[in-house]
Design a protein around this motif. Structure first.
Motif, short mmCIF file in Angstrom:
data_model
loop_
_atom_site.label_atom_id
_atom_site.label_comp_id
_atom_site.label_asym_id
_atom_site.label_seq_id
_atom_site.Cartn_x
_atom_site.Cartn_y
_atom_site.Cartn_z
N UNK A 10 0.90 -1.39 -0.05
CA UNK A 10 -0.09 0.03 0.00
C UNK A 10 0.58 1.33 -0.17
N UNK A 11 1.89 1.16 0.96
CA UNK A 11 2.87 2.60 0.76
C UNK A 11 3.70 2.46 -0.31
N UNK A 12 3.91 1.52 -1.06
CA UNK A 12 4.87 1.79 -2.27
C UNK A 12 4.06 1.67 -3.74
N UNK A 13 2.74 2.00 -3.39
CA UNK A 13 1.80 2.27 -4.62
C UNK A 13 1.58 3.72 -4.83
N UNK A 14 1.66 4.13 -6.10
CA UNK A 14 1.07 5.41 -6.19
C UNK A 14 -0.34 5.62 -6.02
N UNK A 15 -0.75 6.90 -5.82
CA UNK A 15 -2.32 6.96 -5.68
C UNK A 15 -3.07 6.50 -7.01
N UNK A 16 -4.09 5.48 -6.62
CA UNK A 16 -4.78 5.01 -7.78
C UNK A 16 -3.96 3.95 -8.13
N UNK A 17 -3.14 3.31 -7.47
CA UNK A 17 -2.51 2.05 -7.92
C UNK A 17 -3.18 0.77 -7.39
N UNK A 18 -2.68 -0.28 -7.91
CA UNK A 18 -3.45 -1.63 -7.57
C UNK A 18 -2.44 -2.44 -7.28
N UNK A 19 -2.85 -3.44 -6.43
CA UNK A 19 -2.08 -4.97 -6.15
C UNK A 19 -2.90 -5.92 -6.41
N UNK A 20 -2.17 -6.74 -6.91
CA UNK A 20 -2.79 -8.10 -7.57
C UNK A 20 -2.03 -9.18 -7.21
N UNK A 21 -2.43 -10.27 -6.52
CA UNK A 21 -2.25 -11.43 -6.02
C UNK A 21 -2.70 -12.71 -6.86
N UNK A 22 -1.98 -13.42 -7.36
CA UNK A 22 -2.26 -14.72 -8.08
C UNK A 22 -1.57 -15.62 -7.43
N UNK A 23 -2.28 -16.29 -6.33
CA UNK A 23 -1.72 -17.24 -5.50
C UNK A 23 -2.45 -18.34 -4.97
N UNK A 24 -1.89 -19.06 -4.06
CA UNK A 24 -2.63 -20.38 -3.59
C UNK A 24 -3.17 -19.97 -2.41
N UNK A 25 -4.21 -20.30 -2.00
CA UNK A 25 -5.02 -19.88 -0.84
C UNK A 25 -5.53 -21.07 -0.11
#
Length: 227
Positions: A132-147
């Motif tokens: 969250x801290x390393x994203x620009x405003x309006x940035x997105x984090x996407x995780x394709x993973x095993x859950x």
């Protein structure tokens, strides 16, 4: 053996193995790309646990001018990524632990595939905070993973279905044993729990775009990205 050493050892076989062990391979990776939307033709993207650059290759297919930074502890994996992207000046590489590395810039997107599930839960939460801290405003984090399923009986059923799929792939026994060895490092967490962590760290519009068995693609946006 440290996880970094395990992936260094098996780096040559990593890409070929993905289709053997992920029953939804193409949809899984394409779903991660489908939620990426940018106002620029050359977005800055960080790939966590990038390995051989497989997810970054999907990103580049959709955004050929993207500036991508790949970070991974396993040097051998990054060497294969350098071969994959030879001649592309917009690609940078960092050989480091992404949970402790101090990033010097902000990104339009932070992505990851099949890596974060190796972290203990407290490190997952810490990573989501730093994303969250390393994203620009309006940035997105996407995780394709095993859950993990929150229900033990459903989890057992999912594992059984996955084992049935693997049996159809006619995988050599040594390759299968190598994969099982790598999975001994897994520390999966329930999808709903991880989405709650993203919300707690300040992400908005947190959702899951794809899930099949234990494979999920979920995301969080910062300050109102339009999906």
């Amino acid at each position: 053996m440290h996880l970094k050493d395990v992936f260094n050892q098996y780096s040559q076989d990593y890409d070929a193995n993905r289709r053997h062990f992920i029953p939804c391979y193409d949809t899984f990776y394409q779903a991660a790309i489908s939620v990426l939307q940018f106002d620029t033709e050359s977005p800055k993207i960080l790939d966590l646990g990038a390995g051989t650059g497989l997810l970054s290759a999907f990103v580049l297919a959709a955004y050929p001018q993207a500036q991508i930074t790949l970070i991974d502890q396993a040097e051998n994996m990054l060497d294969l990524a350098r071969e994959r992207f030879a001649g592309l000046e917009q690609i940078d590489y960092i050989a480091a632990d992404y949970t402790t590395h101090q990033f010097s810039e902000k990104y339009d997107a932070i992505v990851s595939a099949l890596s974060i599930h190796h972290l203990p839960n407290e490190k997952k939460r810490g990573l989501y905070k730093s994303c969250f801290a390393n994203l620009k405003p309006q940035g997105i984090f996407v995780n394709a993973d095993q859950v993990l399923s929150p229900d033990p009986e459903i989890e057992t059923q999912f594992i059984s279905i996955w084992h049935d799929f693997v049996k159809t792939r006619q995988i050599p026994d040594d390759e299968l044993q190598s994969y099982y060895h790598r999975t001994s490092f897994d520390q999966t967490a329930p999808l709903n729990m991880q989405m709650a962590w993203l919300l707690a760290e300040g992400f908005s519009k947190v959702d899951c775009i794809f899930k099949y068995l234990n494979f999920a693609v979920f995301f969080g946006v910062k300050q109102g990205v339009q999906i």
